[in-house]
Design a protein around this motif. Structure first.
Motif, PDB file in Angstrom:
ATOM      1  N   ALA A 109       0.840  -1.199   0.000  1.00 35.68           N
ATOM      2  CA  ALA A 109       0.000   0.000   0.000  1.00 35.68           C
ATOM      3  C   ALA A 109       0.875   1.248   0.000  1.00 35.68           C
ATOM      4  CB  ALA A 109      -0.929  -0.005   1.219  1.00 35.68           C
ATOM      5  N   GLU A 110       1.932   1.230   0.794  1.00 37.87           N
ATOM      6  CA  GLU A 110       2.837   2.378   0.840  1.00 37.87           C
ATOM      7  C   GLU A 110       3.480   2.610  -0.518  1.00 37.87           C
ATOM      8  OE1 GLU A 110       6.913   3.893   3.069  1.00 37.87           O
ATOM      9  OE2 GLU A 110       5.900   2.120   3.805  1.00 37.87           O
ATOM     10  N   GLN A 111       3.910   1.539  -1.166  1.00 37.07           N
ATOM     11  CA  GLN A 111       4.520   1.672  -2.487  1.00 37.07           C
ATOM     12  C   GLN A 111       3.531   2.232  -3.495  1.00 37.07           C
ATOM     13  OE1 GLN A 111       5.883  -2.353  -3.038  1.00 37.07           O
ATOM     14  NE2 GLN A 111       7.882  -1.941  -2.116  1.00 37.07           N
ATOM     15  N   THR A 112       2.277   1.839  -3.405  1.00 38.44           N
ATOM     16  CA  THR A 112       1.238   2.343  -4.305  1.00 38.44           C
ATOM     17  C   THR A 112       1.040   3.841  -4.097  1.00 38.44           C
ATOM     18  OG1 THR A 112       0.122   0.206  -4.311  1.00 38.44           O
ATOM     19  CG2 THR A 112      -1.185   2.120  -4.962  1.00 38.44           C
ATOM     20  N   ILE A 113       1.003   4.260  -2.837  1.00 40.33           N
ATOM     21  CA  ILE A 113       0.828   5.680  -2.526  1.00 40.33           C
ATOM     22  C   ILE A 113       2.022   6.491  -3.019  1.00 40.33           C
ATOM     23  CG2 ILE A 113       0.697   7.357  -0.638  1.00 40.33           C
ATOM     24  CD1 ILE A 113      -0.914   5.152   0.901  1.00 40.33           C
ATOM     25  N   VAL A 114       3.221   6.000  -2.759  1.00 40.70           N
ATOM     26  CA  VAL A 114       4.432   6.715  -3.182  1.00 40.70           C
ATOM     27  C   VAL A 114       4.468   6.833  -4.700  1.00 40.70           C
ATOM     28  CG1 VAL A 114       6.959   6.569  -3.285  1.00 40.70           C
ATOM     29  CG2 VAL A 114       5.763   6.178  -1.119  1.00 40.70           C
ATOM     30  N   LYS A 115       4.105   5.766  -5.412  1.00 40.89           N
ATOM     31  CA  LYS A 115       4.099   5.818  -6.875  1.00 40.89           C
ATOM     32  C   LYS A 115       3.087   6.847  -7.370  1.00 40.89           C
ATOM     33  CE  LYS A 115       3.615   3.063 -11.090  1.00 40.89           C
ATOM     34  NZ  LYS A 115       3.559   4.266 -11.854  1.00 40.89           N
ATOM     35  N   TYR A 116       1.896   6.866  -6.765  1.00 40.48           N
ATOM     36  CA  TYR A 116       0.872   7.838  -7.162  1.00 40.48           C
ATOM     37  C   TYR A 116       1.388   9.260  -6.955  1.00 40.48           C
ATOM     38  CZ  TYR A 116      -3.385  10.551  -7.359  1.00 40.48           C
ATOM     39  OH  TYR A 116      -4.320  11.495  -7.693  1.00 40.48           O
ATOM     40  N   LEU A 117       1.980   9.509  -5.792  1.00 37.06           N
ATOM     41  CA  LEU A 117       2.496  10.851  -5.503  1.00 37.06           C
ATOM     42  C   LEU A 117       3.610  11.234  -6.468  1.00 37.06           C
ATOM     43  CD1 LEU A 117       2.493  10.759  -1.607  1.00 37.06           C
ATOM     44  CD2 LEU A 117       0.904  11.971  -3.106  1.00 37.06           C
ATOM     45  N   ASP A 118       4.492  10.299  -6.764  1.00 39.15           N
ATOM     46  CA  ASP A 118       5.564  10.577  -7.729  1.00 39.15           C
ATOM     47  C   ASP A 118       4.986  10.888  -9.106  1.00 39.15           C
ATOM     48  OD1 ASP A 118       7.585  10.214  -5.866  1.00 39.15           O
ATOM     49  OD2 ASP A 118       8.027   8.148  -6.489  1.00 39.15           O
ATOM     50  N   ASP A 119       3.998  10.108  -9.515  1.00 33.95           N
ATOM     51  CA  ASP A 119       3.400  10.288 -10.839  1.00 33.95           C
ATOM     52  C   ASP A 119       2.624  11.602 -10.958  1.00 33.95           C
ATOM     53  OD1 ASP A 119       4.438   7.830 -11.538  1.00 33.95           O
ATOM     54  OD2 ASP A 119       2.513   6.763 -11.425  1.00 33.95           O
ATOM     55  N   HIS A 120       2.130  12.129  -9.841  1.00 27.83           N
ATOM     56  CA  HIS A 120       1.286  13.322  -9.867  1.00 27.83           C
ATOM     57  C   HIS A 120       1.931  14.536  -9.208  1.00 27.83           C
ATOM     58  CE1 HIS A 120      -1.532  10.033 -10.613  1.00 27.83           C
ATOM     59  NE2 HIS A 120      -2.187  10.927 -11.332  1.00 27.83           N
ATOM     60  N   GLN A 121       3.237  14.477  -9.021  1.00 27.43           N
ATOM     61  CA  GLN A 121       3.926  15.576  -8.350  1.00 27.43           C
ATOM     62  C   GLN A 121       3.743  16.904  -9.090  1.00 27.43           C
ATOM     63  OE1 GLN A 121       8.132  15.023  -7.738  1.00 27.43           O
ATOM     64  NE2 GLN A 121       8.288  16.805  -6.428  1.00 27.43           N
TER      65      GLN A 121
END
Length: 65
Positions: free
Chosen positions: A19-31
């Motif tokens: 779940a943490e990896q999913t959140i981090v990826k989303y944040l990176d993708d939408h920075q």
């Protein structure tokens, strides 16, 4: 019994990590989107005495929650 508990804890830790990896990826993708939204909000004259500006910033926040 202890092995079952250890497996359960390990499984929960792996799910949390996923779940943490999913959140981090989303944040990176939408920075860039987040930074653009922040820039838009801070560029609005929204001092305490500017009620229209405060409302505009509030509208931006409500639209993205």
């Amino acid at each position: 019994m202890k092995i079952w508990l250890a497996c359960a804890v390990l499984s929960m830790a792996m799910m949390a990590q996923s779940a943490e990896q999913t959140i981090v990826k989303y944040l990176d993708d939408h920075q860039n989107d987040g930074l653009a939204l922040l820039e838009k909000a801070v560029n609005i004259d929204s001092g305490t005495g500017n009620h229209a500006g405060v409302k505009k910033v509030g509208e931006i926040g409500r639209a993205h929650v």
